[in-house]
Write an enzyme that holds these catalytic residues in place. Structure first.
Site, short mmCIF file in Angstrom:
data_model
loop_
_atom_site.label_atom_id
_atom_site.label_comp_id
_atom_site.label_asym_id
_atom_site.label_seq_id
_atom_site.Cartn_x
_atom_site.Cartn_y
_atom_site.Cartn_z
N ASP A 117 9.21 13.02 -0.92
CA ASP A 117 8.54 12.51 0.14
C ASP A 117 7.38 12.95 0.24
OD1 ASP A 117 9.02 10.01 1.22
OD2 ASP A 117 10.57 9.53 1.83
N ASP A 177 9.70 0.61 -0.86
CA ASP A 177 11.48 1.39 -0.34
C ASP A 177 12.07 0.01 -0.46
OD1 ASP A 177 10.36 3.36 0.10
OD2 ASP A 177 12.04 3.76 2.10
#
Ligand SMILES: *[C@@H]1O[C@H](CO)[C@@H](O)[C@H](O)[C@H]1NC(C)=O
Ligand SMILES: *[C@@H]1O[C@H](CO)[C@@H](O)[C@H](O)[C@H]1NC(C)=O
Ligand SMILES: *[C@@H]1O[C@H](CO)[C@@H](O)[C@H](O)[C@H]1NC(C)=O
Length: 405
Positions: A161, A222
């Site tokens: 990430d 997301d």
């Protein structure tokens, strides 16, 4: 020549030397299939009050059991992936990451052994910056050590990430991570988040470069458990397809994020739609759901062998929008047996089914006569000349395979 310039020259020469179109680590030659904790379980660390749903070894062992025993492994699902919030907030005395001792009392290496004993693979999560998005230790300050630690635990996939990091340096920095992974000698699927951070800050992503250094990459928001979220991702992929399609192929994939089939937000038709479009886009198929309570209908969608064989076709083409008729988009994807997979996606949510006709030429079929199979119904529809017409319900798909006859 300074040391720096010399290093740069060596880098340039070696990058020309190795000039290839994809990350050459031998894995993810078809879109990875498996399970990833994030959308369903997020950063739930409350094992005291919510023992079945908290991020801990029991959750991953239970999902591995279901994947191995309930038909998912046979259908092709293989990776059991941990996301954020697995780590202890403290590194160990040698500076290594360690799992939270209360939630992962056996440790990650033991979990990897367990998952491997089921014939499955284990993925883990790290962050390129100082801290993960959830505030756990980031790998930025000790990247090589962390990569070596993951390899020593037997990790098979890494999601890196990009919270709490300098965005500008990410393309080169992630390339460095990819080199560290290579140096471990372990074949680890590398999922890169930097393109999502670049798109989010208005920068232009070089997808050729992404494909040379990553096996898959997120590039949009997301996913969450709603039809709006799914359709916004599909809209983005359709709008950006000229940039995204050339980037996809064996070993390197665009990642529109997890499958939410079997969760709370989608009707059965909408679940089919997500599965169909993720498969025709050659997206990773990483479910984020509870496999211990999933309905038979959702399980059948996720395990449909005809749809999965479109996803896993070895050519690795990403499907393209070839026609738009009212609210219906038609996607097509060339398969290695010369057939075309075709998805009719009705994003409309008003009134009844819409009839859509496409010519075989429009979908890219090499013949004017073709047999057509409906993939969700697993039913042969017959032989057609020149074109095919189908009704498509609102918020639904029809997915077919057209084979030259
Ligand atoms: C490392 O890279 C080389 C050259 O690109 C490749 O042949 C090799 O398979 C890679 N090894 C791993 C473990 O990824
Ligand atoms: C994108 O990356 C590729 C591969 O690294 C490189 O050859 C190309 O020059 C880059 N394109 C741009 C516009 O920077
Ligand atoms: C849609 O097409 C089918 C057969 O292809 C036909 O029977 C039906 O009447 C059509 N419906 C509409 C609304 O045009």
């Amino acid at each position: 020549m300074s040391v720096f310039k010399f290093a740069l020259a060596v880098l340039l020469v070696s990058s020309l030397w190795h000039s290839s179109l994809s990350l050459d680590n031998g894995v993810a030659l078809t879109p990875p299939m498996g399970w990833l904790a994030w959308e369903r379980y997020a950063c739930n660390t409350n094992c005291k009050d919510d023992p079945d749903n908290c991020i801990g070894e029991k959750l991953f062992m239970r999902m591995a059991d279901h994947i191995a025993s309930d038909g998912f492994k046979d259908a092709g699902y293989q990776y059991i992936n941990i996301d954020d919030c697995w780590a202890s907030k403290e590194r160990d005395s040698q500076g290594r990451l360690q799992a939270d001792p209360d939630r992962f009392p056996s440790g990650i290496a033991a979990l990897a052994n367990y998952v491997h004993s089921k014939g499955l693979k284990l993925g883990i999560y790290a962050d390129y910056g100082t801290h993960t998005c959830g505030g756990y230790p980031g790998s930025g300050p000790s990247m090589k050590l962390d990569i070596d630690t993951f390899a020593s635990w037997g990790i098979d996939m890494l999601k890196m990430d990009g919270c709490n990091a300098n965005i500008d340096g990410m393309p080169q920095g992630y390339k460095q991570v990819s080199d560290y992974l290579n140096a471990t000698g372990r074949h680890i699927v590398f999922s890169c988040s930097w393109p999502a951070y670049w798109v989010g800050s208005g920068k232009t992503v070089n997808y050729t470069y992404a494909g040379e250094t990553c096996n898959l990459w997120r590039n949009y928001h997301d996913i969450s458990d709603s039809w709006d979220s799914v359709t916004s991702i599909i809209d983005y992929y359709a709008k950006e397809e000229d940039d995204l399609i050339p980037a996809a192929g064996p070993g390197h994939w665009n990642d529109p994020d997890m499958l939410i089939v079997g969760d709370f937000g989608l009707s059965v038709d909408e679940q089919q739609a997500q599965m169909a479009i993720w498969s025709i886009l050659s997206a990773p198929l990483l479910m984020s759901n509870d496999l211990s309570t999933i309905s038979d209908e959702s399980k059948a969608i996720l395990q449909n062998s005809d749809v999965i064989s479109v996803s896993q076709d070895k050519l690795g083409h990403q499907g393209k929008v070839v026609a738009t008729v009212g609210k219906v988009r038609v996607f097509s994807k060339l398969l290695s047996d010369n057939s075309m997979a075709v998805v009719f996606f009705n994003s409309g949510s008003f009134a009844g089914p819409q009839n859509v006709t496409v010519t075989f030429q429009t979908v890219g079929l090499s013949s004017s006569k073709a047999t057509v199979k409906d993939l969700f119904q697993q039913k042969d529809l017959g032989t057609f000349q020149g074109s095919f017409t189908t009704p498509v319900d609102p918020s639904s798909v029809v997915m077919v395979k057209m084979t030259p006859a």
